[in-house]
Design a protein around this motif. Structure first.
Motif, PDB file in Angstrom:
ATOM      1  N   VAL A  69       0.861  -1.190   0.000  1.00 33.32           N
ATOM      2  CA  VAL A  69       0.000   0.000   0.000  1.00 33.32           C
ATOM      3  C   VAL A  69       0.894   1.236   0.000  1.00 33.32           C
ATOM      4  O   VAL A  69       1.741   1.396   0.888  1.00 33.32           O
ATOM      5  CB  VAL A  69      -0.922   0.009   1.237  1.00 33.32           C
ATOM      6  N   ILE A  70       0.718   2.093  -1.035  1.00 33.96           N
ATOM      7  CA  ILE A  70       1.547   3.304  -1.123  1.00 33.96           C
ATOM      8  C   ILE A  70       0.735   4.578  -0.923  1.00 33.96           C
ATOM      9  O   ILE A  70       1.319   5.659  -0.857  1.00 33.96           O
ATOM     10  CB  ILE A  70       2.317   3.390  -2.468  1.00 33.96           C
ATOM     11  N   ASP A 114      -8.242   2.280   7.441  1.00 38.18           N
ATOM     12  CA  ASP A 114      -7.338   1.991   8.562  1.00 38.18           C
ATOM     13  C   ASP A 114      -6.990   0.506   8.655  1.00 38.18           C
ATOM     14  O   ASP A 114      -6.064   0.129   9.367  1.00 38.18           O
ATOM     15  CB  ASP A 114      -7.904   2.525   9.884  1.00 38.18           C
ATOM     16  N   ARG A 115      -7.716  -0.340   7.924  1.00 41.38           N
ATOM     17  CA  ARG A 115      -7.331  -1.759   7.845  1.00 41.38           C
ATOM     18  C   ARG A 115      -6.092  -1.953   6.967  1.00 41.38           C
ATOM     19  O   ARG A 115      -5.515  -3.040   6.960  1.00 41.38           O
ATOM     20  CB  ARG A 115      -8.475  -2.586   7.218  1.00 41.38           C
ATOM     21  N   PHE A 116      -5.740  -0.931   6.190  1.00 40.80           N
ATOM     22  CA  PHE A 116      -4.673  -1.071   5.184  1.00 40.80           C
ATOM     23  C   PHE A 116      -3.655   0.055   5.320  1.00 40.80           C
ATOM     24  O   PHE A 116      -3.588   0.950   4.477  1.00 40.80           O
ATOM     25  CB  PHE A 116      -5.283  -1.024   3.775  1.00 40.80           C
ATOM     26  N   PRO A 117      -2.842   0.058   6.376  1.00 44.38           N
ATOM     27  CA  PRO A 117      -1.900   1.169   6.550  1.00 44.38           C
ATOM     28  C   PRO A 117      -0.920   1.278   5.378  1.00 44.38           C
ATOM     29  O   PRO A 117      -0.585   0.268   4.740  1.00 44.38           O
ATOM     30  CB  PRO A 117      -1.151   0.813   7.837  1.00 44.38           C
ATOM     31  N   ILE A 118      -0.469   2.502   5.114  1.00 48.05           N
ATOM     32  CA  ILE A 118       0.564   2.693   4.095  1.00 48.05           C
ATOM     33  C   ILE A 118       1.811   1.911   4.523  1.00 48.05           C
ATOM     34  O   ILE A 118       2.225   1.961   5.677  1.00 48.05           O
ATOM     35  CB  ILE A 118       0.866   4.196   3.911  1.00 48.05           C
ATOM     36  N   GLY A 119       2.345   1.155   3.603  1.00 48.29           N
ATOM     37  CA  GLY A 119       3.499   0.301   3.896  1.00 48.29           C
ATOM     38  C   GLY A 119       3.124  -1.152   4.135  1.00 48.29           C
ATOM     39  O   GLY A 119       4.000  -2.014   4.125  1.00 48.29           O
ATOM     40  N   SER A 120       1.830  -1.438   4.352  1.00 48.72           N
ATOM     41  CA  SER A 120       1.417  -2.838   4.568  1.00 48.72           C
ATOM     42  C   SER A 120       1.301  -3.560   3.232  1.00 48.72           C
ATOM     43  O   SER A 120       1.189  -2.946   2.175  1.00 48.72           O
ATOM     44  CB  SER A 120       0.101  -2.896   5.343  1.00 48.72           C
ATOM     45  N   GLN A 121       1.330  -4.888   3.287  1.00 56.42           N
ATOM     46  CA  GLN A 121       1.326  -5.699   2.070  1.00 56.42           C
ATOM     47  C   GLN A 121      -0.011  -6.407   1.854  1.00 56.42           C
ATOM     48  O   GLN A 121      -0.713  -6.745   2.809  1.00 56.42           O
ATOM     49  CB  GLN A 121       2.444  -6.748   2.139  1.00 56.42           C
ATOM     50  N   LEU A 122      -0.315  -6.660   0.596  1.00 58.24           N
ATOM     51  CA  LEU A 122      -1.509  -7.407   0.180  1.00 58.24           C
ATOM     52  C   LEU A 122      -1.076  -8.386  -0.909  1.00 58.24           C
ATOM     53  O   LEU A 122      -0.009  -8.238  -1.501  1.00 58.24           O
ATOM     54  CB  LEU A 122      -2.573  -6.445  -0.375  1.00 58.24           C
ATOM     55  N   VAL A 174       7.559   3.980  -0.113  1.00 62.92           N
ATOM     56  CA  VAL A 174       7.237   3.359   1.183  1.00 62.92           C
ATOM     57  C   VAL A 174       8.538   2.988   1.890  1.00 62.92           C
ATOM     58  O   VAL A 174       9.595   2.882   1.247  1.00 62.92           O
ATOM     59  CB  VAL A 174       6.357   2.105   0.996  1.00 62.92           C
ATOM     60  N   PRO A 175       8.485   2.798   3.203  1.00 63.01           N
ATOM     61  CA  PRO A 175       9.722   2.567   3.960  1.00 63.01           C
ATOM     62  C   PRO A 175      10.550   1.393   3.434  1.00 63.01           C
ATOM     63  O   PRO A 175      11.787   1.463   3.427  1.00 63.01           O
ATOM     64  CB  PRO A 175       9.207   2.285   5.383  1.00 63.01           C
ATOM     65  N   ALA A 176       9.903   0.336   2.954  1.00 64.25           N
ATOM     66  CA  ALA A 176      10.647  -0.847   2.519  1.00 64.25           C
ATOM     67  C   ALA A 176      11.533  -0.566   1.315  1.00 64.25           C
ATOM     68  O   ALA A 176      12.409  -1.372   0.989  1.00 64.25           O
ATOM     69  CB  ALA A 176       9.682  -1.996   2.195  1.00 64.25           C
ATOM     70  N   LYS A 177      11.329   0.556   0.639  1.00 60.03           N
ATOM     71  CA  LYS A 177      12.139   0.884  -0.530  1.00 60.03           C
ATOM     72  C   LYS A 177      13.219   1.927  -0.228  1.00 60.03           C
ATOM     73  O   LYS A 177      13.984   2.313  -1.131  1.00 60.03           O
ATOM     74  CB  LYS A 177      11.234   1.370  -1.672  1.00 60.03           C
ATOM     75  N   ASP A 228       1.157  11.920   2.068  1.00 59.30           N
ATOM     76  CA  ASP A 228       0.482  11.532   3.301  1.00 59.30           C
ATOM     77  C   ASP A 228       1.439  11.749   4.475  1.00 59.30           C
ATOM     78  O   ASP A 228       2.630  11.424   4.367  1.00 59.30           O
ATOM     79  CB  ASP A 228       0.083  10.053   3.181  1.00 59.30           C
ATOM     80  N   ALA A 229       0.911  12.262   5.577  1.00 61.67           N
ATOM     81  CA  ALA A 229       1.762  12.586   6.728  1.00 61.67           C
ATOM     82  C   ALA A 229       2.326  11.326   7.377  1.00 61.67           C
ATOM     83  O   ALA A 229       3.513  11.275   7.734  1.00 61.67           O
ATOM     84  CB  ALA A 229       0.960  13.406   7.749  1.00 61.67           C
ATOM     85  N   ASP A 230       1.506  10.291   7.515  1.00 65.25           N
ATOM     86  CA  ASP A 230       2.016   9.039   8.107  1.00 65.25           C
ATOM     87  C   ASP A 230       3.141   8.461   7.250  1.00 65.25           C
ATOM     88  O   ASP A 230       4.144   7.964   7.767  1.00 65.25           O
ATOM     89  CB  ASP A 230       0.890   7.997   8.226  1.00 65.25           C
ATOM     90  N   GLN A 231       2.911   8.526   5.942  1.00 71.31           N
ATOM     91  CA  GLN A 231       3.918   8.030   5.004  1.00 71.31           C
ATOM     92  C   GLN A 231       5.221   8.827   5.169  1.00 71.31           C
ATOM     93  O   GLN A 231       6.313   8.243   5.209  1.00 71.31           O
ATOM     94  CB  GLN A 231       3.360   8.194   3.588  1.00 71.31           C
ATOM     95  N   ALA A 232       5.110  10.142   5.254  1.00 69.81           N
ATOM     96  CA  ALA A 232       6.299  10.995   5.375  1.00 69.81           C
ATOM     97  C   ALA A 232       7.057  10.669   6.657  1.00 69.81           C
ATOM     98  O   ALA A 232       8.295  10.554   6.655  1.00 69.81           O
ATOM     99  CB  ALA A 232       5.893  12.468   5.333  1.00 69.81           C
ATOM    100  N   ARG A 233       6.328  10.496   7.762  1.00 69.07           N
ATOM    101  CA  ARG A 233       6.992  10.153   9.030  1.00 69.07           C
ATOM    102  C   ARG A 233       7.700   8.801   8.928  1.00 69.07           C
ATOM    103  O   ARG A 233       8.807   8.622   9.426  1.00 69.07           O
ATOM    104  CB  ARG A 233       5.976  10.142  10.174  1.00 69.07           C
ATOM    105  N   ALA A 234       7.035   7.841   8.280  1.00 73.67           N
ATOM    106  CA  ALA A 234       7.612   6.491   8.191  1.00 73.67           C
ATOM    107  C   ALA A 234       8.884   6.483   7.340  1.00 73.67           C
ATOM    108  O   ALA A 234       9.872   5.833   7.686  1.00 73.67           O
ATOM    109  CB  ALA A 234       6.570   5.524   7.620  1.00 73.67           C
TER     110      ALA A 234
END
Lengths: 385, 385
Positions: free
Chosen positions: A270-271, A342-350, B94-97, B117-123
């Motif tokens: 999720v990006i 919120d079930r799919f946070p940025i950075g989570s995988q699917l 995303v953080p993994a990259k 996205d703010a959460d993304q930026a923090r991560a």
């Protein structure tokens, strides 16, 4: 791959990535081995779906196979280099490709080609003569008006068989057909009817050729839907199928398999979130999923793929709604419904199940292979022609 | 390639093959260079269409470029290894990259990333800190509700800009947008409106950030339809575009180009005739053409591609009606009309213009490059992520 000794975890895979659940694939392979085993025919697995020597080894391990089917000369060359010596190239051949076919034959491959036209047969015979080889060929039979081939009851069939049998540069190896029309059969009864038509049409063609005094040893049929339909295969010597190794949403939509039997998926991250629309964005666009929309014409349209959690369990009515090159837009199947982001946070995988396994796999250079959801290796696949 | 000294002829190319008319491509490159040159902005060419260092060199030769745009980190790594040092990765990060991005930054690349996205930026800031790098980032702006990004007038824009500006692991390089909605604009007036909306929305976002006391140097916009629309680009510093190098039938359907300006095609060989239906079969199926059906929703549906003679001249209303993996079925566009098959002998070659150049090119590992319809070389392209 990691350079440490321990295997990668799913979370460590750079996404998007093509993921193969080997446990499920082996169950699919066993299912087909049983189905063909009961028929008395041999299985000639089609490698065009997976294009992987490693997958082919798993297919062979289940037994009952004889040779392989390929869709390109590049596959023929690659699998021959890796030990396959009995190869049917199941796409119509033209003179410009005979030099490559001749190289394989001279290297010891039992390569068989496909023709459905007298002019074509004469042209490749001339090319074969120039290369000083005898080409084994099969006549393609058209059992359902789907694509290529000659009708089993046509006069042209005997004309072509006679031409081949009398040309010293050609050897008539048999007849083959592909019931491509079975991909439109959405009930078990319709698939059985398609399978019976496929078998009887091809057997009928062989009988007519033999009645004309011409040998016709091999009777080759096949498609995944018909191969699993348990038709009477009396007179059929071999069955070709490929997509069953992985299955896909198109096969599930036909009722040939359940979504849980699909062994192939695309791992995505999720990006982004689009809160107003209730959709999320992943890094698996059409470059990773393909542009195949094979479920668009089925009862349940799966968009560009059915979305699963990272362990591979479908989330329900969550699909890839739209794709750009490197962006996949995921949302609810129901128009207007919104996902709880919120079930799919940025950075989570699917994981995303493909419409068409052949097309999705073709977008990738290798498989990340899982056993019990742990990465056990990376298997290459080939492309090109 | 042939191992002789003389160049290959078209007839010697193994089909299917991706063919690039370099003469036409250079005219397309010149057209864009002129359009952007008049605006005062620089062109940051998107390499996702061609994924070829050789094509990029031809783009640079026309002048006016500054850096490149990429759609994958694999492109960033490949083009950096071949001399590109100013790279915008235009897909949400995303953080993994971040570990891969950090390797490029430490090697000297001016790599810029995208967040919305703010959460993304923090991560990613946390990941950057762990890698001991400062990440240049741009905020993605949503000017048309197409896909990703933040609305230019939203409160979230200033919140995110402030967060980035105050985080020592991040550097706010600017704002960027992509008017993906312009692919639905079928008149010049609609494209101009989309281009003006794209430019003004992105400039407005930059102005609001600057008004909040935060530096925002780069204002980056772009899509092929808007880049050629000649909007007022005051305040815009750079324009991104990619598909214009080749153009395609989707662009032609929008009126952005003529079919004769399409520089990319797939060379195919006729492998069969279906006389009853008046269609012919070639060896260019969806594996060679892609499953893209981008013209299906346009005024003129081109099927899986518009058919040309071997020299590249469109034959009129002849299209690829249907595709299987390695079979393309070619017929008349008008329902029920039949082709005169004696015009297309088995073994003869055709060229097929693609619906979507990015998707068709992605099915191939290299280009057969033509100048004045003679093969001058084979240019590799990269894939994967």
């Amino acid at each position: 791959m990691s350079h440490t000794d321990r295997p990668l975890t799913l979370a460590e895979i750079q996404t998007p990535a093509l993921v193969l659940d080997r446990d499920q694939m082996r169950r699919n392979i066993a299912l087909m081995a049983q189905a063909i085993g009961r028929s008395g025919a041999r299985l000639r697995p089609h490698v065009k779906t997976h294009k992987s020597v490693d997958v082919w080894h798993d297919v062979c391990a289940a037994g009952g196979t004889g040779g392989i089917t390929v869709s390109t000369l590049a596959e023929a060359e690659h699998f021959f280099a890796h030990g396959a010596d009995d190869i049917l190239y199941a796409v119509g051949i033209v003179p410009a490709k005979i030099a490559r076919a001749a190289r394989l034959l001279k290297a010891g491959a039992r390569l068989t080609l496909v023709v459905d036209d007298a002019d074509q047969a004469r042209a490749i015979a001339a090319a074969a003569q120039a290369e000083a080889v005898v080409l084994p060929v099969m006549i393609e039979i058209d059992v359902d008006g789907h694509r290529a081939g000659i009708r089993p009851d046509s006069a042209a069939l005997i004309t072509l068989a006679t031409l081949i049998a009398s040309d010293p540069a050609l050897h008539l190896a048999g007849v083959m057909t592909h019931a491509g029309g079975s991909y439109g059969s959405s009930t078990a009864a319709a698939r059985l009817a398609a399978a019976q038509q496929e078998a009887s049409g091809c057997v009928r063609a062989a009988s007519r050729i033999r009645a004309a005094g011409i040998a016709c040893e091999t009777v080759s049929i096949g498609s995944t839907p018909t191969a699993l339909a348990q038709a009477d295969l009396a007179g059929v010597t071999e069955v070709r199928a490929g997509v069953y190794t992985f299955f896909d949403l198109v096969m599930a939509g036909l009722g040939v398999a359940e979504p849980g039997q699909i062994a192939l998926s695309v791992l995505a991250t999720v990006i982004g979130h689009q809160a107003e629309k209730g959709v999320l964005i992943t890094d698996a666009g059409w470059m990773a999923l393909s542009r195949d929309r094979g479920t668009a014409s089925q009862a349940v349209d799966q968009g560009y793929g059915l979305v699963c959690d990272v362990m591979g369990s479908p989330l329900g009515d969550v699909i890839v709604q739209e794709c750009n090159q490197e962006h996949g837009i995921i949302g609810a199947r129901a128009p207007g419904a919104r996902l709880a982001l919120d079930r799919f946070p940025i950075g989570s995988q699917l994981r995303i199940l493909p419409n068409h396994a052949c097309a999705t796999a073709a977008q990738h250079a290798h498989y990340m292979v899982l056993e019990q959801n742990e990465v056990i290796g990376q298997w290459p696949r080939i492309g090109g022609w």
